[in-house]
Design a protein around this motif. Structure first.
Motif, PDB file in Angstrom:
ATOM      1  N   ALA A  97       0.830  -1.210   0.000  1.00  0.00           N
ATOM      2  CA  ALA A  97       0.000   0.000   0.000  1.00  0.00           C
ATOM      3  C   ALA A  97       0.866   1.262   0.000  1.00  0.00           C
ATOM      4  CB  ALA A  97      -0.938  -0.009   1.203  1.00  0.00           C
ATOM      5  N   GLU A  98       1.956   1.235   0.766  1.00  0.00           N
ATOM      6  CA  GLU A  98       2.852   2.401   0.798  1.00  0.00           C
ATOM      7  C   GLU A  98       3.564   2.575  -0.542  1.00  0.00           C
ATOM      8  OE1 GLU A  98       3.931   2.262   5.585  1.00  0.00           O
ATOM      9  OE2 GLU A  98       5.212   1.242   4.123  1.00  0.00           O
ATOM     10  N   LEU A  99       3.940   1.491  -1.159  1.00  0.00           N
ATOM     11  CA  LEU A  99       4.567   1.583  -2.476  1.00  0.00           C
ATOM     12  C   LEU A  99       3.604   2.142  -3.511  1.00  0.00           C
ATOM     13  CD1 LEU A  99       6.592  -1.761  -2.622  1.00  0.00           C
ATOM     14  CD2 LEU A  99       7.518   0.554  -2.407  1.00  0.00           C
ATOM     15  N   LEU A 100       2.328   1.789  -3.398  1.00  0.00           N
ATOM     16  CA  LEU A 100       1.323   2.311  -4.325  1.00  0.00           C
ATOM     17  C   LEU A 100       1.195   3.822  -4.199  1.00  0.00           C
ATOM     18  CD1 LEU A 100      -1.517  -0.367  -4.113  1.00  0.00           C
ATOM     19  CD2 LEU A 100      -0.128   0.196  -6.090  1.00  0.00           C
ATOM     20  N   ASN A 101       1.306   4.342  -2.998  1.00  0.00           N
ATOM     21  CA  ASN A 101       1.228   5.793  -2.813  1.00  0.00           C
ATOM     22  C   ASN A 101       2.397   6.498  -3.492  1.00  0.00           C
ATOM     23  OD1 ASN A 101      -1.143   5.732  -1.299  1.00  0.00           O
ATOM     24  ND2 ASN A 101      -0.046   5.482   0.647  1.00  0.00           N
ATOM     25  N   GLN A 102       3.553   5.842  -3.486  1.00  0.00           N
ATOM     26  CA  GLN A 102       4.738   6.463  -4.073  1.00  0.00           C
ATOM     27  C   GLN A 102       4.839   6.219  -5.582  1.00  0.00           C
ATOM     28  OE1 GLN A 102       8.351   5.636  -1.701  1.00  0.00           O
ATOM     29  NE2 GLN A 102       6.972   4.861  -0.125  1.00  0.00           N
ATOM     30  N   PHE A 103       4.301   5.082  -6.035  1.00  0.00           N
ATOM     31  CA  PHE A 103       4.397   4.714  -7.451  1.00  0.00           C
ATOM     32  C   PHE A 103       2.999   4.333  -7.944  1.00  0.00           C
ATOM     33  CE2 PHE A 103       8.340   3.386  -5.292  1.00  0.00           C
ATOM     34  CZ  PHE A 103       9.252   4.222  -5.935  1.00  0.00           C
ATOM     35  N   PRO A 104       2.174   5.315  -8.286  1.00  0.00           N
ATOM     36  CA  PRO A 104       0.788   5.026  -8.699  1.00  0.00           C
ATOM     37  C   PRO A 104       0.693   4.072  -9.893  1.00  0.00           C
ATOM     38  CG  PRO A 104       1.076   7.364  -8.269  1.00  0.00           C
ATOM     39  CD  PRO A 104       2.441   6.762  -8.220  1.00  0.00           C
ATOM     40  N   SER A 105       1.700   4.080 -10.777  1.00  0.00           N
ATOM     41  CA  SER A 105       1.649   3.194 -11.944  1.00  0.00           C
ATOM     42  C   SER A 105       1.746   1.726 -11.555  1.00  0.00           C
ATOM     43  CB  SER A 105       2.775   3.542 -12.923  1.00  0.00           C
ATOM     44  OG  SER A 105       4.041   3.425 -12.312  1.00  0.00           O
TER      45      SER A 105
ATOM     46  N   LEU B 216      10.203   0.663 -13.659  1.00  0.00           N
ATOM     47  CA  LEU B 216       9.337   0.637 -12.478  1.00  0.00           C
ATOM     48  C   LEU B 216       9.873  -0.348 -11.452  1.00  0.00           C
ATOM     49  CD1 LEU B 216       6.780   1.443 -10.967  1.00  0.00           C
ATOM     50  CD2 LEU B 216       5.533  -0.285 -12.300  1.00  0.00           C
ATOM     51  N   TYR B 217      10.303  -1.518 -11.912  1.00  0.00           N
ATOM     52  CA  TYR B 217      10.837  -2.502 -10.978  1.00  0.00           C
ATOM     53  C   TYR B 217      12.065  -1.959 -10.256  1.00  0.00           C
ATOM     54  CZ  TYR B 217      13.181  -6.566  -9.092  1.00  0.00           C
ATOM     55  OH  TYR B 217      13.812  -7.437  -8.232  1.00  0.00           O
ATOM     56  N   GLU B 218      12.953  -1.279 -10.986  1.00  0.00           N
ATOM     57  CA  GLU B 218      14.160  -0.730 -10.363  1.00  0.00           C
ATOM     58  C   GLU B 218      13.807   0.257  -9.259  1.00  0.00           C
ATOM     59  OE1 GLU B 218      16.511   0.929 -13.445  1.00  0.00           O
ATOM     60  OE2 GLU B 218      16.922  -1.003 -14.417  1.00  0.00           O
ATOM     61  N   HIS B 219      12.819   1.130  -9.526  1.00  0.00           N
ATOM     62  CA  HIS B 219      12.423   2.121  -8.520  1.00  0.00           C
ATOM     63  C   HIS B 219      11.816   1.445  -7.292  1.00  0.00           C
ATOM     64  CE1 HIS B 219      13.510   5.361 -11.052  1.00  0.00           C
ATOM     65  NE2 HIS B 219      12.449   5.327 -11.858  1.00  0.00           N
ATOM     66  N   VAL B 220      10.943   0.457  -7.539  1.00  0.00           N
ATOM     67  CA  VAL B 220      10.255  -0.208  -6.424  1.00  0.00           C
ATOM     68  C   VAL B 220      11.244  -1.024  -5.596  1.00  0.00           C
ATOM     69  CG1 VAL B 220       8.538  -1.951  -5.842  1.00  0.00           C
ATOM     70  CG2 VAL B 220       8.030  -0.255  -7.591  1.00  0.00           C
ATOM     71  N   GLU B 221      12.136  -1.754  -6.271  1.00  0.00           N
ATOM     72  CA  GLU B 221      13.114  -2.559  -5.541  1.00  0.00           C
ATOM     73  C   GLU B 221      14.052  -1.663  -4.732  1.00  0.00           C
ATOM     74  OE1 GLU B 221      16.126  -6.229  -6.502  1.00  0.00           O
ATOM     75  OE2 GLU B 221      16.259  -4.425  -7.726  1.00  0.00           O
ATOM     76  N   GLU B 222      14.455  -0.530  -5.323  1.00  0.00           N
ATOM     77  CA  GLU B 222      15.338   0.385  -4.611  1.00  0.00           C
ATOM     78  C   GLU B 222      14.651   0.937  -3.370  1.00  0.00           C
ATOM     79  OE1 GLU B 222      17.941   4.469  -5.417  1.00  0.00           O
ATOM     80  OE2 GLU B 222      16.500   3.757  -6.911  1.00  0.00           O
ATOM     81  N   ARG B 223      13.385   1.310  -3.517  1.00  0.00           N
ATOM     82  CA  ARG B 223      12.651   1.847  -2.364  1.00  0.00           C
ATOM     83  C   ARG B 223      12.498   0.796  -1.271  1.00  0.00           C
ATOM     84  NH1 ARG B 223      11.965   5.072   1.467  1.00  0.00           N
ATOM     85  NH2 ARG B 223       9.820   5.367   2.213  1.00  0.00           N
ATOM     86  N   ALA B 224      12.190  -0.431  -1.651  1.00  0.00           N
ATOM     87  CA  ALA B 224      12.059  -1.507  -0.672  1.00  0.00           C
ATOM     88  C   ALA B 224      13.392  -1.757   0.025  1.00  0.00           C
ATOM     89  CB  ALA B 224      11.564  -2.774  -1.348  1.00  0.00           C
ATOM     90  N   GLY B 225      14.490  -1.757  -0.773  1.00  0.00           N
ATOM     91  CA  GLY B 225      15.802  -1.971  -0.186  1.00  0.00           C
ATOM     92  C   GLY B 225      16.185  -0.895   0.808  1.00  0.00           C
ATOM     93  N   GLU B 226      15.789   0.325   0.543  1.00  0.00           N
ATOM     94  CA  GLU B 226      16.081   1.416   1.474  1.00  0.00           C
ATOM     95  C   GLU B 226      15.424   1.182   2.840  1.00  0.00           C
ATOM     96  OE1 GLU B 226      14.636   4.800  -0.567  1.00  0.00           O
ATOM     97  OE2 GLU B 226      16.368   5.002  -1.907  1.00  0.00           O
ATOM     98  N   GLN B 227      14.324   0.431   2.818  1.00  0.00           N
ATOM     99  CA  GLN B 227      13.613   0.128   4.059  1.00  0.00           C
ATOM    100  C   GLN B 227      13.987  -1.244   4.623  1.00  0.00           C
ATOM    101  OE1 GLN B 227      11.536   2.372   5.600  1.00  0.00           O
ATOM    102  NE2 GLN B 227      12.329   3.749   4.025  1.00  0.00           N
ATOM    103  N   GLY B 228      15.030  -1.853   4.042  1.00  0.00           N
ATOM    104  CA  GLY B 228      15.486  -3.138   4.548  1.00  0.00           C
ATOM    105  C   GLY B 228      14.576  -4.301   4.194  1.00  0.00           C
ATOM    106  N   THR B 229      13.836  -4.175   3.097  1.00  0.00           N
ATOM    107  CA  THR B 229      12.890  -5.222   2.690  1.00  0.00           C
ATOM    108  C   THR B 229      13.267  -5.761   1.326  1.00  0.00           C
ATOM    109  OG1 THR B 229      11.081  -4.189   3.928  1.00  0.00           O
ATOM    110  CG2 THR B 229      10.466  -5.734   2.200  1.00  0.00           C
TER     111      THR B 229
END
Length: 322
Positions: A9-17, A233-246
């Motif tokens: 849900a948090e990723l959806l807020n940051q990446f609507p696509s 899109l995958y690169e952005h989402v994976e990078e954001r998740a990695g920043e949060q340790g996920t």
């Protein structure tokens, strides 16, 4: 499974696509119990109408066959071994010639060799006799426990049974090796008298006999494997998740375990989209997992996935193992 520090849900807020790629699903967490016919379960007593014949498998089963090598085959094999040892030099790999590789392959004939008994061991299809092998209840799922699934109109119960034997490319399942599966959708309110499941058939493989388990269901949002997302899109989402340790894979996307709906993982093979014979892209319906309380063992990594046609659920399902 590690709890994510960033949610879908948090990723959806940051990446609507990302929204068009999110699929709802239900994690099905089995635990040993004695479930009844009015409960969702693995390996439990099914809500089966007394007036409906129990399904039996009529497709050939794979059985081990041992065949004694001929004297000529044994001599060829031993000759290859002698020649390989004579050619070998310290520090070098044992290398076979193209002719020797072809000869060994011909002798093994798709199987393996018992070099003590000098026998070829192969799995071969054996036709079923009589009425066939009774199938085994594997999963019973009520709509109240998996509301995210697309339920055919007028149904609230899904049952999965399988034949507790191995099959090689059964009818309608190219490039598949494993148990044949049977699905039933039902309206539970229309079922009166109940039938009991037949006894475990002789010759059933233990790894295909689930221990009775209740299900603790959890609704979730699932994201696809890397190959099913646009690269950027995958690169952005994976990078954001990695920043949060996920870790993205198997924590935010392609969640593992028993599952209804969601996305499949392609962690052991290249991305392999499955198409219905009517050309529609098929979607994941169910994931049957190995290990845990049910005590099953399927596929190379332990997942059997059932795919359905989203345009018409009367079309045959496709099976896939990982």
């Amino acid at each position: 499974m590690t709890a994510p520090t960033v949610t879908v849900a948090e990723l959806l807020n940051q990446f609507p696509s990302l929204a068009s790629y999110v699929r709802p699903g239900t994690l099905l967490r089995p635990s040993t119990g004695s479930p009844g016919p009015y409960e969702s379960s693995v390996g439990g007593a099914p809500l089966w109408p007394a007036d409906e014949p129990w399904p039996c498998c009529q497709q050939p089963h794979l059985v081990h066959v041992r065949e004694k090598l001929t004297d000529a085959e044994r001599e060829v094999w031993q000759s290859i071994q002698r020649n390989r040892r004579q050619r070998h030099r310290p520090g070098e790999a044992h290398v076979l010639t193209a002719e020797e590789v072809e000869a060994r392959s011909r002798i093994m004939d798709g199987g393996s060799l018992d070099l003590v008994a000098w026998e070829r061991v192969r799995l071969v299809p054996q036709p079923v006799t009589g009425d066939g092998l009774p199938m085994v209840p594997v999963l019973q799922l009520y709509a109240r426990d998996a509301p995210a699934l697309h339920w055919p109109s007028g149904t609230d119960l899904l049952q999965l049974l399988w034949c507790p034997q191995d099959h090689a490319e059964p009818e309608g399942q190219p490039r598949y090796w494993g148990p044949v599966v049977e699905l039933r959708y039902r309206n539970s309110a229309e079922i009166g008298a109940l039938a009991q499941a037949p006894s475990i058939p002789d010759g059933a493989k233990d790894v295909y006999l689930p221990a009775p388990c209740r299900l603790d269901t959890v609704e979730m949002l699932d994201l696809p494997d890397q190959d099913e997302l646009p690269a950027e899109l995958y690169e952005h989402v994976e990078e954001r998740a990695g920043e949060q340790g996920t870790d993205y894979h198997r924590v935010l996307g392609c969640l593992p375990g028993w599952k209804a709906g969601g996305w499949p993982s392609w962690h052991l093979t290249d991305f392999t989209p499955l198409d219905c014979s009517w050309t529609a892209r098929m979607r994941l319906l169910l994931t049957v997992d190995s290990g845990g309380d049910p005590g099953l063992s399927v596929g190379r990594h332990g997942e059997l996935r059932v795919f359905y046609c989203p345009e018409d659920q009367d079309h045959p399902v496709r099976l896939n193992l990982q």
